[in-house]
Design an enzyme around this catalytic site. Sequence first.
Site, PDB file in Angstrom:
ATOM      1  N   THR A  16     -12.088   3.220   9.123  1.00 47.80           N
ATOM      2  CA  THR A  16     -12.160   3.747  10.491  1.00 47.80           C
ATOM      3  C   THR A  16     -13.466   3.351  11.163  1.00 47.80           C
ATOM      4  OG1 THR A  16     -10.709   5.570   9.935  1.00 47.80           O
ATOM      5  CG2 THR A  16     -12.154   5.930  11.787  1.00 47.80           C
ATOM      6  N   SER A  61      -8.580   1.722   4.066  1.00 47.93           N
ATOM      7  CA  SER A  61      -8.860   1.916   2.635  1.00 47.93           C
ATOM      8  C   SER A  61      -7.743   2.623   1.882  1.00 47.93           C
ATOM      9  CB  SER A  61     -10.190   2.648   2.436  1.00 47.93           C
ATOM     10  OG  SER A  61     -10.043   4.038   2.600  1.00 47.93           O
ATOM     11  N   THR A  94     -12.753   6.161   4.704  1.00 49.58           N
ATOM     12  CA  THR A  94     -13.034   7.425   4.012  1.00 49.58           C
ATOM     13  C   THR A  94     -11.972   7.762   2.953  1.00 49.58           C
ATOM     14  OG1 THR A  94     -11.843   8.698   5.687  1.00 49.58           O
ATOM     15  CG2 THR A  94     -14.222   8.441   6.007  1.00 49.58           C
ATOM     16  N   ASP A  95     -10.738   7.260   3.171  1.00 43.33           N
ATOM     17  CA  ASP A  95      -9.620   7.752   2.348  1.00 43.33           C
ATOM     18  C   ASP A  95      -9.796   7.495   0.853  1.00 43.33           C
ATOM     19  OD1 ASP A  95      -8.384   8.798   4.535  1.00 43.33           O
ATOM     20  OD2 ASP A  95      -6.940   7.177   4.786  1.00 43.33           O
TER      21      ASP A  95
HETATM   22  N1  ASP Z   1      -7.461   5.436   6.835  1.00 39.65           N
HETATM   23  C1  ASP Z   1      -8.873   5.226   7.075  1.00 39.65           C
HETATM   24  C2  ASP Z   1      -9.430   4.441   5.905  1.00 39.65           C
HETATM   25  O1  ASP Z   1      -9.617   5.019   4.878  1.00 39.65           O
HETATM   26  C3  ASP Z   1      -9.529   6.534   7.228  1.00 39.65           C
HETATM   27  C4  ASP Z   1     -11.014   6.499   7.469  1.00 39.65           C
HETATM   28  O2  ASP Z   1     -11.716   5.521   7.264  1.00 39.65           O
HETATM   29  O3  ASP Z   1     -11.520   7.561   7.882  1.00 39.65           O
HETATM   30  O4  ASP Z   1      -9.650   3.269   6.012  1.00 39.65           O
END
Ligand code: ASP
Length: 329
Positions: A16, A61, A94-95
């Site tokens: 993100t 991710s 973050t995931d």
């Molecule tokens: N779906 C995103 C990822 O993990 C979520 C994020 O980065 O907050 O790439």
Amino acid sequence: MKTTNAHVVVLGTGGTIAGRAADAADALGYVAGQIGVRELVGQVSVPGVALRAEQVANVDSKDMEFAIWRELAGRCSHWVAQDEVSGVVVTHGTDTLEETAFFLHSVLPLQKPVVLTCAMRPATAFAPDGPQNLRDAIVVAAAPGARGVLGVCAGAVHSGEDVRKVHTYRVNAFSSGDNGALGDVEEGRLRQLRAWPDPPAAAATSLRAVLAADALPRGEILTSHAGARGAMIDMLVRERAAGSEGAVQGLVLAGTGNGTLHHSVGEAALRALEAGIAVWRTTRCANGRVLPHAGDALPGAGPLTSVQARVAMMLALLRGEDARVPRLT
Ligand code: ASP
């Protein structure tokens, strides 16, 4: 601690923090992994720190794969081996940040910092959190004496050994569980609260094995719950007995409480163990560890979360070790 004349390399993997949305008010309907890491790095500066950027991948991710982990481990070890480099920052979604952090912690025998950072809001949001997180991560990567795999988000510094995502939406989405954060970044300064993480004894062996591997041995995670049945485990055992390519070699069971299992799951788990599949117990609880007790039929993975335990198990299998009992150092 003040930073001077430091060189930090920022490796981009997507997430993100590199995400773009059509509407600045939309913090959900965006596409992750759109903006290149050079552009992200161009938006921040830290006095006394020279920055260099390199794109390793640009993915959401949730789709993280071993090929990216292997490339990332290789690039981290390349850069930390350069005398002029103080530390490495990895921009990441973050995931699965906690899985990548634990993987890197497990395979990098580090004397310098490798700092993962991220964002909960896309780069195009009204108030994106990515630039501040990236700046804080650079501060930590440039801090004299810092070392080990770390995670930086919302002003908190976490050990790569402990960090886990605990919130689906808030910018302060990470925790270090019972151990608590390793430090803070306040106004461009690192405040260290506890010791830097030490890499596990097998890190260098794991790194060699990872860099030479096409894939990790297959490890699965299954959860025990009310009304759970062992049928999924029996299916994996049958697949293995049939000699199917890529059949499961290890199983992590996310148990209830102190790693307890529904009797149907526990019975099937013993059949899996009998069939040569490594089986470790973890807990569904957000905090705490699985404590051993006399008479345990299946080993607990101590403080490891289920996703961490899976990584540790796959690496043990890759190193060719007897993975029936977790090595928790
Ligand atoms: N779906 C995103 C990822 O993990 C979520 C994020 O980065 O907050 O790439």
